[in-house]
Design a protein around this motif. Structure first.
Motif, PDB file in Angstrom:
ATOM      1  N   UNK A 202       0.986  -1.162  -0.327  1.00 39.60           N
ATOM      2  CA  UNK A 202      -0.087  -0.021  -0.045  1.00 39.60           C
ATOM      3  C   UNK A 202       0.903   1.125  -0.182  1.00 39.60           C
ATOM      4  N   UNK A 203       1.952   1.124   0.445  1.00 43.94           N
ATOM      5  CA  UNK A 203       2.030   2.424   1.108  1.00 43.94           C
ATOM      6  C   UNK A 203       3.341   2.453  -0.877  1.00 43.94           C
ATOM      7  N   UNK A 204       3.930   1.691  -1.221  1.00 40.92           N
ATOM      8  CA  UNK A 204       4.698   1.980  -2.265  1.00 40.92           C
ATOM      9  C   UNK A 204       3.985   1.625  -3.427  1.00 40.92           C
ATOM     10  N   UNK A 205       3.639   2.840  -3.612  1.00 48.88           N
ATOM     11  CA  UNK A 205       2.933   2.806  -5.046  1.00 48.88           C
ATOM     12  C   UNK A 205       2.767   2.053  -6.144  1.00 48.88           C
ATOM     13  N   UNK A 206       4.151   2.348  -6.592  1.00 46.29           N
ATOM     14  CA  UNK A 206       5.192   1.350  -7.764  1.00 46.29           C
ATOM     15  C   UNK A 206       5.437  -0.015  -8.013  1.00 46.29           C
ATOM     16  N   UNK A 207       4.437  -0.732  -6.874  1.00 47.80           N
ATOM     17  CA  UNK A 207       3.938  -1.705  -6.883  1.00 47.80           C
ATOM     18  C   UNK A 207       3.328  -2.441  -8.068  1.00 47.80           C
ATOM     19  N   UNK A 208       3.111  -3.530  -8.939  1.00 44.92           N
ATOM     20  CA  UNK A 208       2.193  -4.311  -9.988  1.00 44.92           C
ATOM     21  C   UNK A 208       0.826  -4.391  -8.710  1.00 44.92           C
ATOM     22  N   UNK A 209      -0.351  -3.952  -9.067  1.00 46.44           N
ATOM     23  CA  UNK A 209      -1.033  -4.440  -9.097  1.00 46.44           C
ATOM     24  C   UNK A 209      -1.230  -6.123  -8.329  1.00 46.44           C
ATOM     25  N   UNK A 210      -0.927  -6.695  -9.255  1.00 43.35           N
ATOM     26  CA  UNK A 210      -0.669  -8.239  -9.518  1.00 43.35           C
ATOM     27  C   UNK A 210      -0.114  -8.674  -7.725  1.00 43.35           C
ATOM     28  N   UNK A 211       0.831  -8.328  -6.664  1.00 39.84           N
ATOM     29  CA  UNK A 211       1.389  -7.762  -6.147  1.00 39.84           C
ATOM     30  C   UNK A 211       0.433  -8.714  -5.026  1.00 39.84           C
ATOM     31  N   UNK A 212      -0.607  -7.869  -4.845  1.00 37.64           N
ATOM     32  CA  UNK A 212      -1.641  -7.235  -4.156  1.00 37.64           C
ATOM     33  C   UNK A 212      -2.209  -8.819  -3.898  1.00 37.64           C
TER      34      UNK A 212
END
Length: 1512
Positions: free
Chosen positions: A352-362
């Motif tokens: 949540x803090x790292x906005x650059x991470x791709x959505x599929x991680x979540x």
């Protein structure tokens, strides 16, 4: 060769590439990774598992399964897969030879390995079939793993074909897709179950348990019990719906295993003892006795130092350890999986803090979270299942072992523990073990969880964690102290409880006496006194409980507070952000559980160790000497019984009871044993049975033995079963026995003939009938030697004569057997072949009748004195018809056994004539006792109402408020924390952290106060409630009329006072506490999740409905199963109770095996209801945890979707609450059903407040003149009474007037209504018509106690209670010691009592066992002398005493009760020939009433009786 070279010769295909797998929007594995790891992983799994699995299969053979379609299909698919793999290998070889490029080594190695694995899989499938495995978990896991790995490759291959069509190898693609399809088929096939093995037990079974045949998925999710749950939801479950137990849970498998291990333990100890002991030289016989005594005591001293107890614990470990170890494995996996939650939470917050991470991680994290929590749930439930099944087997084994031991325990050891205590070993102690086993793994698992949690915390917060650890360490000693204190209280409470149950048991057994003497209040006070001391202890325990609840609920908070405080204050730059705070909180929440459990487990272990010790002591009691009586026929001797130099005592510690015995009894002779009361006649028979300790000499008895005890032991079964006693039915012989024992007329009176059910301890038979049934049992069993302990005492002269002639005498059924007859009846002596005269444990004279009369010894003198009285032996005509022989007055013993029988009298009046001759009656009429009923349906709200009323409305409200306060504060403090973590960071620090910390601390403090308050109020409330409920139940039971006690087996009542009251005392308050706690927890969690991610609002109602449905669905079955289980529990204890009372008879007849089988069968029957209820719990938990896991995953999913708008603090808060939710939900349902099932105890306690009651005990103000009755005139006008409102009158229109000081005898045949008359006088049964006036007062207008305390009865069966002799004579302490001594003097007990070490405070044992029957009768006489009222009723009070004592009693009554009105129900007519008048009853009506001389002159009914008895 490196991994890259292995996959592609030019290293163009790397093994791992982060950019392709992680830092991309479209992740994928490299080709090399797919061809190696993903192919080898399933293979590795199968090769590692198969050796272990093969060994397991070899040892667990379930039978052989024939080839079926499923099996053929599995094998075919396996072989096809094998062929596919090999075709790949060959393709690689072909490519090598003919292709343009040589293939990489991986294309040869992987298919080869896969091929061998598929072959192994196919062979395993066949081996499983031969060993009878219907559905295999190992194979299912293998196919699943293979399929998952292949799915990754499958997706990758499709993308590859779309993106780079040129690189596709058609052959390998084709084989891979076929391989994938076949894997799917295999997985599907392995989910199905095969047919039953040949010769399996389930085929023979009418209702087998579906578990062994269920498939693997159904077993891990407990789906196989759904069918029963559906049935239970549609209609309440019944006995017939229960499955039979699996064979490995049944008694015949479990008990011998434990008994075997325990015996080995005992042997070990004995061997070591023999090495250490017996070093002193053995004293020879010639040495002086004193020297010898010293020697023995020296040995004992040595023994005391060295002795090592056999370890019951070790025996239990050996028996149940191996199966139980599986649970440890499950527990370890589960413990590790617990920590996945917080880790994923950390990753999610980072995401949540790292906005650059791709959505599929979540989404990946969310999926991972869901899978891990589900696996954890399944493993945890499997673990619990193993634990509970172990607990169940343990209970079965303990009950079995205790039962078997009780049958062989020596009489000295038997005296150390009362019936109540031994039954407690079975009920309470076995239960304790069962409860402990479910938690015992926490002993190592809790520390493991703590260590793991601390490790992760250290990673998160660094050294400041130590502050938290310090707080925890400080908590431990506080709790240890509390636990120790609780243990001491526990022991004290158990002791009070034992005493209370023992007293209750006796009161219920002697309830008739309490009513007749109006002693209920004295005993009620005694019980209440014990109960008060028990409640004092409970109160102390409650204070301690509140303390420990306080420390444990506040512990996690204090730990968090101290850790955060230290963390923030050590260094300005330590910023408390969401990741640190909430991951730590999640870990602290995990910590809470092991820390909460540890003290609980420790206290459980402490309790169980107390129980273990009690069990060990009981199981190590000395047993009867197997070899004390030799049963081998001595070659060439014609003696059937021989005792040489016999010295016997009841226990090693006491002085010998029988000394210097030398007896030889020839085969086939009749031996009579005579002597005064207490001279050791019964002991002699016990010695021949091997029941006494043989100190010296030898005893041999040739052939099998039958024994008739002095007090008949009757089972709660039909009359027929009582007589047949497990032998096969031989009709002609049975009829002869019944005729000979004069039972034929009784059978005609009983409502269902010999199919009539006899109540507990024979309540619906009279003393005489019991005695004759007991005799008939012995005769029917047809043994070589008969030991008869005064079987003729309770019957009248002419029946006695009939029985003697037909059974015992020289012409009787037993004329060829050896018979030893203890008797007081002098008339039979001249027919005996040999007479033994006993005085104080020695045989003073022996010889034939003529011989003894000639020697002019004590016997001859005694005989002369009494021959005049008892000259029935001369001119008596043997009764012609069967009916004549019916004992006079056999119907109901007036007192003693609880019950005037409502059954025996069913057809006393007009029906009599019709009934005789019609023998086949319907057995339904013969049902007497009511089984404990299982109430059905939901527990009514009124039950909760009555419980709350018992607590008090104010207290209930206060505790509710405190609960609410505590949870509100707790929610707010966590919300505060999330606000704190979202504070902006300025120059590396958070500016207002002091304020944040202060408020956080204050919230925690107020939370603690609320916890302490509610814990205290609920506990105290519980105690108030249980005091109130116990008092009212005790009062209700004592107020019940006699008929109630006949219908209700005492086992049921004792069960109410033991089990149900125990539940109300200690279980219900704590369950209510937990229920409220978990309810508020769940509500709180939902609120927080909704605040954070409002989207969840869509899901929650849906899941809530599902949850509610599952819960209702479950509770319907669970509650009913619990009821069935508790109903089937009573018969185990009832049967055990009965066995304990009849051990000597069971042993004498050698019927131990049959009784053990019966007990085992009852235990199995009970476990049959218990087992489904365990599984139903697991079924529920798996489904609920699934619901909980869904909520967690949805919370995470929506948080991932809304990550732009969420602050990390709120998200952390929501997910850390969601993680707890699963546990709280499961706990909530568990608790709500526990509350429902346990509140049933209140329902069952309240049950007796609605049954019918007797009339009032006392009328305020009393209308009686003081000293009433002054004259003792009885005026009976038109009296009639019936036993039940649907029956005819038992006696009718009796009108007689008895003047002051008259002595009236009451005589009549069986069922004439003699006893009924006395019952009407005492209002044990209220008159239906007419009145009785005593001194002009209508007794129906009086309070029962006012009436009963002013008239006295000496009952037929003397009943004493355990307590001092003084208490037995005068429970209200209303007489002085001089008066008591005077009464004892007149009842000829003075010399006996003054000879006792404690005189009047001599302790009588349970039921007065340590006095002889004759002495007990004299104690009853002393009671009457003490009360000295104007009216005395004697119910054949002299049946059990010898002639001499009988004379003493008669003379005492004549002298002491000279001016009183005396009514005597007589069996021996000679005792009433000098009475003023005699009342002859016939079929409930008055036949004659006049003076004896007039009646004889009239030559009516009385004359006939006198003639039968040889008095005219």
């Amino acid at each position: 060769m490196g991994p890259d070279k292995f996959c592609s010769l030019d290293s163009s295909d790397p093994f791992w590439d982060w950019n392709r797998t992680w830092y991309t929007a479209n992740p994928d594995f490299t080709q090399c990774f797919q061809n190696t790891v993903l192919v080898w992983l399933p293979c590795l799994y199968l090769w590692i598992c198969s050796p272990i699995y093969l060994i397991y299969l070899r040892s667990h053979d379930r039978g052989y399964i024939c080839m079926s379609h499923i099996n053929k299909a599995k094998t075919a698919v396996g072989l096809l897969l094998w062929i596919i793999c090999w075709s790949d290998v060959f393709f690689s070889f072909w490519e090598r030879s003919y292709g343009s490029t040589a293939p990489a080594p991986v294309h040869l190695v992987s298919p080869t390995l896969l091929g061998f694995t598929m072959l192994l899989a196919t062979l395993l499938i066949q081996y499983e079939r031969m060993k009878g495995v219907q559905s295999s978990g190992v194979m299912l896991m293998y196919w699943l793993l293979a399929l998952l790995c292949a799915t990754v490759t499958f997706r990758s291959k499709i993308f590859q074909a779309l993106d780079q069509p040129l690189t596709v190898c058609v052959w390998r693609y084709t084989t891979f897709y076929i391989y994938y399809a076949l894997l799917l088929v295999s997985l599907f096939l392995s989910c199905l179950t095969d047919q039953l093995p040949l010769f399996s037990e389930a085929i023979k079974d009418s209702n087998p348990c579906p578990e062994p045949g269920a498939n693997f998925l159904s077993r891990i999710s407990f789906w196989w019990i759904t069918r029963m749950m559906v049935t239970g939801y549609k209609r309440p479950l019944e006995e017939k719906d229960l499955w039979s137990l699996n064979s490995e849970d049944r008694s015949h498998r479990v008990v011998p295993h434990l008994v075997g291990c325990w015996n080995t333990e005992c042997q070990k100890v004995k061997r070591t003892e023999q090495k250490t002991l017996y070093s002193p030289k053995k004293a020879t016989n010639s040495e002086a006795k004193e020297g010898r005594a010293v020697e023995e005591s020296e040995i004992l001293i040595v023994k005391a130092q060295k002795t090592k107890e056999p370890s019951l614990f070790w025996a239990l470990c050996l028996t149940f350890g191996p199966y139980f170890l599986i649970s440890c494995l499950y527990k370890i996996i589960q413990d590790v999986l617990m920590f996945v939650g917080p880790e994923i939470l950390r990753l999610l917050i980072r995401f949540v803090n790292n906005s650059s991470a791709p959505y599929w991680h979540g989404y990946f994290y969310t999926a991972l979270l869901f899978i891990c929590t589900c696996v954890q749930s399944l493993i945890l439930q499997k673990y619990f299942h193993v634990c509970f099944v172990s607990g169940m087997r343990l209970r079965t084994a303990i009950i079995g072992a205790v039962y078997r031991k009780a049958l062989v325990i020596s009489s000295a050891a038997r005296r150390t523990s009362t019936v109540g205590e031994i039954v407690n070993l079975m009920s309470v102690d076995a239960q304790r073990f069962m409860d402990l086993i479910t938690y015992i793994n926490m002993i190592w698992s809790a520390p493991l969880q703590v260590v793991l949690a601390l490790y992760f915390l250290w990673q998160n917060l660094g050294p400041s964690v130590l502050a938290g650890v310090a707080v925890m360490v400080l908590m431990v000693p506080i709790n240890a102290v509390i636990a120790m204190k609780t243990k001491t209280y526990q022991v004290a409470q158990m002791k009070s409880k034992d005493n209370r149950i023992k007293l209750m048991n006796e009161m219920l057994n002697g309830i008739k006496v309490l009513k007749l003497y109006a002693w209920e209040l004295a005993f009620k006070d005694k019980v209440s006194e014990i109960r008060e001391s028990e409640l004092q202890v409970l109160k102390k325990t409650a204070y301690l409980g509140a303390m420990s609840t306080f420390t444990w609920i506040c512990a996690p908070f204090l730990v968090a507070l101290s850790t955060f405080t230290v963390y923030v204050l050590i260094d300005e730059h330590n910023v408390l952000d969401a990741q640190k705070a909430f991951v730590s909180l999640a870990l602290f929440n995990i910590l809470r559980f092991p820390l909460n459990m540890l003290p609980m487990v420790i206290s459980s272990m402490v309790q169980a160790s107390v129980s273990l010790k009690r069990l060990r002591v009981f199981l190590s009691h000395e047993e009867l000497q197997e070899d004390s009586v030799e049963h081998k026929a001595v070659a060439g001797s014609s003696h059937s019984i021989a005792i040489v130099d016999g010295v016997f005592s009841w226990s090693r510690a006491e002085s010998p009871t029988l000394k210097r015995l030398n007896v030889c009894i020839p085969e086939g002779s009749l031996v009579a044993v005579v002597g005064l009361v207490g001279s050791g006649k019964s002991s002699l028979l016990s010695a021949l049975l091997g029941e006494m300790d043989k100190l010296e000499g030898t005893v041999s008895v040739k052939g099998s033995v039958a024994y008739v005890p002095q007090q008949a032991w009757i089972q709660n079964a039909t009359l027929k079963d009582n007589i047949m006693f497990g032998q096969e039915r031989r009709e002609a012989w049975y009829q002869r026995v019944v005729e000979a024992c004069a039972l034929q007329p009784d059978l005609e009176i009983l409502p269902a003939g010999d199919e009539t059910e006899i109540g507990e301890k024979g309540v619906n038979l009279s003393g005489g009938q019991k005695q004759r049934v007991s005799l008939a049992r012995a005769v029917y069993c047809d043994r070589a030697v008969y030991l008869l302990d005064d079987p003729l005492s309770a019957v009248d002269a002419h029946v006695g004569k009939h029985i003697f002639d037909q059974v015992v005498g020289p012409q009787g059924l037993l004329k060829d057997k050896s018979r030893v007859l203890v008797t007081h009846g002098l008339s039979y002596l001249h027919q005996a072949d040999l007479i033994l005269v006993m005085v104080e444990g020695e045989i003073t004279e022996m010889g034939s009748y003529q011989h003894l009369m000639a020697t002019e010894g004590a016997f001859a003198e005694f005989q002369r004195t009494y021959a005049a009285v008892d000259h029935t032996a001369d001119n008596e005509t043997v009764p012609k018809s069967g009916t004549k022989a019916t004992e006079n007055g056999s119907t109901t013993a007036l007192v003693g056994s609880p019950g005037v029988s409502s059954v025996t009298k069913l057809c006393q009046t007009g029906e009599q004539d019709k009934v005789l001759g019609k023998k086949a009656k319907q057995p339904v009429v013969g049902k007497l006792t009511e089984a404990d009923k299982a109430s059905t349906g939901r527990v009514k709200l009124s039950v909760f109402g009555s419980y709350l009323k018992a607590i008090g409305v104010l207290l209930s409200c206060i505790s509710l408020l405190l609960f609410f306060a505590h949870h509100l504060v707790s929610l707010f403090s966590n919300y505060w924390l999330s606000l704190w973590t979202d504070d902006p960071v300025v120059n590396g620090t958070q500016p207002n952290r002091q304020m944040r910390l202060g408020v956080y601390g204050a919230l925690g403090l107020s939370q603690g106060v609320a916890v302490f308050g509610y814990s205290l109020t609920t506990s105290i409330g519980g105690i108030l409630a249980s005091r109130c409920l116990h008092q009212s139940m005790l009062y209700d039971v004592l107020r019940s009329p006699m008929s109630f006690f006949e219908r209700t087996p005492s086992g049921n009542l004792v069960n109410r006072f033991a089990k149900e009251i125990d539940t109300i005392d200690s279980v219900i308050p704590s369950i209510i506490k937990m229920f409220m706690g978990s309810m508020f927890n769940v509500m709180g969690s939902c609120v927080i999740i909704l605040i954070a991610t409002p989207l969840v609002a869509i899901i929650i109602p849906f899941l809530g409905l599902l949850y509610f449905f599952v819960q209702r669905f479950y509770v319907a079955s669970s509650r009913q199963l619990k009821r069935l289980e508790s109903v089937s529990r009573s018969p185990i204890y009832t049967h055990f109770n009965e066995t304990l009372l009849g051990t000597s008879v069971i042993r004498a007849f050698g019927e131990q095996e049959r009784f053990i089988r019966e007990s085992d069968q009852r235990v199995d029957h009970n476990q049959k209801a218990y087992y489904p209820s365990i599984v139903a719990n697991r079924w529920l938990a798996v489904r609920l945890e699934f619901v909980g896991n869904c909520i967690v995953s949805f919370a995470a999913l929506f948080a991932v979707m809304a990550r732009e708008s969420l602050s990390p603090g709120i998200m952390g808060l929501a997910i850390s609450y969601a993680l707890q939710l699963t546990a709280s939900l499961t706990w909530l349902v568990r608790m709500s059903s526990e509350v429902e099932t346990n509140i049933v105890a209140v329902e069952r306690v309240k049950e007796y407040s609605d049954t019918e009651k007797e009339a009032e005990w006392k009328h305020e103000p009393s209308s009686l003149p003081t000293g009433w009755p002054t004259d003792g005139c009885i005026d009976i006008r038109g009296l009639g009474l019936r036993y039940r409102h649907d029956l005819d009158l038992a006696i009718r229109n009796i009108t007689i007037n008895i003047n002051r000081g008259e002595k009236v005898g009451i005589v009549g045949r069986t069922g004439a209504g003699k006893s009924s008359l006395t019952l009407a006088l005492f209002r044990i049964i209220e008159a239906s018509e007419g009145h009785i006036f005593i001194d002009g007062v209508d007794i129906a207008q009086l309070g029962l106690h006012e009436l009963r305390s002013r008239i006295t009865i000496i009952p037929q069966d003397p009943v004493l209670f355990s307590g001092s002799l003084r208490m037995n004579l005068d429970p209200f302490d209303s007489y002085s010691d001089e008066e008591v001594w005077r009464a004892l003097e007149y009842s000829h007990l003075k010399s006996f009592v003054s000879g006792l070490p404690n005189k009047l405070s001599h302790e009588c044992s349970e039921g007065g066992e340590n006095l002889s029957v004759g002495q007990r009768q004299l104690v009853c006489l002393a009671r009457a002398l003490l009360r000295k009222t104007k009216i005395l009723v004697l119910d054949e009070a002299t049946a059990a005493v010898d002639m001499e004592t009988d004379n003493l009693i008669q003379s005492t009554i004549r002298s002491q009760f000279e001016d009183c009105t005396v009514l005597t129900i007589a069996h021996r007519l000679n005792t009433i020939m000098d009475y003023t008048r005699i009342l002859v009853l016939d079929k409930g009506e008055m036949a004659e009433f006049d003076s004896p001389s007039n009646l004889l002159a009239q030559r009516g009914a009385f004359y006939k009786m006198a003639k039968d008895a040889g008095l005219v």
